[in-house]
Design a protein around this motif. Structure first.
Motif, PDB file in Angstrom:
ATOM      1  N   ALA A  30      75.406 -28.411 -28.736  1.00  0.00           N
ATOM      2  CA  ALA A  30      75.293 -29.375 -29.952  1.00  0.00           C
ATOM      3  C   ALA A  30      75.709 -27.156 -30.323  1.00  0.00           C
ATOM      4  O   ALA A  30      76.292 -26.842 -30.141  1.00  0.00           O
ATOM      5  N   THR A  31      76.264 -27.686 -32.261  1.00  0.00           N
ATOM      6  CA  THR A  31      76.838 -26.093 -32.309  1.00  0.00           C
ATOM      7  C   THR A  31      75.471 -25.886 -33.221  1.00  0.00           C
ATOM      8  O   THR A  31      75.046 -26.582 -34.501  1.00  0.00           O
ATOM      9  N   GLY A  84      74.536 -38.807 -36.044  1.00  0.00           N
ATOM     10  CA  GLY A  84      74.655 -36.937 -35.938  1.00  0.00           C
ATOM     11  C   GLY A  84      73.117 -36.683 -36.276  1.00  0.00           C
ATOM     12  O   GLY A  84      72.478 -37.159 -36.928  1.00  0.00           O
ATOM     13  N   ILE A  86      70.571 -33.065 -37.776  1.00  0.00           N
ATOM     14  CA  ILE A  86      70.918 -31.813 -37.892  1.00  0.00           C
ATOM     15  C   ILE A  86      69.462 -31.549 -38.139  1.00  0.00           C
ATOM     16  O   ILE A  86      68.160 -32.109 -38.334  1.00  0.00           O
ATOM     17  N   ALA A 100      73.822 -28.385 -35.486  1.00  0.00           N
ATOM     18  CA  ALA A 100      74.229 -29.839 -35.335  1.00  0.00           C
ATOM     19  C   ALA A 100      74.391 -30.596 -34.595  1.00  0.00           C
ATOM     20  O   ALA A 100      75.045 -29.765 -33.251  1.00  0.00           O
ATOM     21  N   LYS A 101      74.676 -31.914 -34.082  1.00  0.00           N
ATOM     22  CA  LYS A 101      74.976 -32.358 -32.932  1.00  0.00           C
ATOM     23  C   LYS A 101      75.634 -33.768 -33.373  1.00  0.00           C
ATOM     24  O   LYS A 101      75.331 -34.531 -34.443  1.00  0.00           O
ATOM     25  N   LEU A 102      76.340 -34.126 -32.793  1.00  0.00           N
ATOM     26  CA  LEU A 102      77.360 -35.253 -32.823  1.00  0.00           C
ATOM     27  C   LEU A 102      77.670 -35.344 -31.808  1.00  0.00           C
ATOM     28  O   LEU A 102      79.351 -35.110 -30.993  1.00  0.00           O
ATOM     29  N   SER A 107      83.349 -31.171 -30.325  1.00  0.00           N
ATOM     30  CA  SER A 107      82.596 -30.013 -31.071  1.00  0.00           C
ATOM     31  C   SER A 107      83.230 -29.536 -32.231  1.00  0.00           C
ATOM     32  O   SER A 107      82.272 -28.740 -33.119  1.00  0.00           O
ATOM     33  N   GLU A 110      81.278 -30.785 -35.029  1.00  0.00           N
ATOM     34  CA  GLU A 110      79.901 -29.814 -34.810  1.00  0.00           C
ATOM     35  C   GLU A 110      79.958 -28.145 -36.023  1.00  0.00           C
ATOM     36  O   GLU A 110      79.171 -28.357 -36.499  1.00  0.00           O
TER      37      GLU A 110
END
Length: 151
Positions: A30-31, A84, A86, A100-102, A107, A110
């Motif tokens: 995740a970012t 996704g 947040i 943020a996760k996708l 990456s 994100e």
């Protein structure tokens, strides 16, 4: 016999190479971003970014627990919809952590969302509020200095 073993081994290796990409796990990274703005500012801006600016469908949101789920589409993936999320969490008195996760996307998607959120916060609210400095620690007590009397 050696030739047969070599052919079987070669077939297994080629077959395994073909099967490995078919069972590739989803990305679990995740970012993250530490927002210097308040939780309320960051949460509201994240909602507007996803729904208005990016035009994505929000499927679930919970401000009390600080998360929102959305359906993400990208020109790269055609019409395929990706799930996704947040997360916005107060972490410390002056820091709000945004993640943020996708999981099914590279990456940089994100990173794009997090960067867009940081820019939107800056445009909408200007410079982040100044952080209050921590109070200085109390001076250390001396062992023999209890009552102020001389020994």
């Amino acid at each position: 016999m050696r030739r047969l073993c070599g052919m079987v081994l070669c077939a297994l290796l080629v077959g395994g190479a073909v099967l490995v990409p078919a069972f590739e796990p989803e990305a679990l990274a995740a970012t993250a971003y530490e927002s210097p703005y308040t939780f309320e500012q960051t949460w509201g801006t994240a909602i507007r970014l996803v729904r208005v600016d990016l035009g994505l469908k929000i499927t679930e949101k919970d401000p009390e627990h600080g998360y929102l789920l959305f359906e993400y589409t990208s020109p790269e993936s055609g019409k395929r919809v990706h799930t996704g999320s947040i997360e916005v969490v107060q972490s410390g008195k002056d820091v709000v952590r945004v993640t943020a996760k996708l999981p099914t996307m590279p990456s940089y998607h994100e990173r794009m969302i997090v960067d867009a959120l940081a820019k939107k916060l800056s445009v909408e609210y200007g410079d982040p509020p100044a952080r209050k400095p921590d109070p200085p620690p109390p001076p250390p007590e001396k062992d023999g200095d209890k009552g102020g009397e001389a020994p």
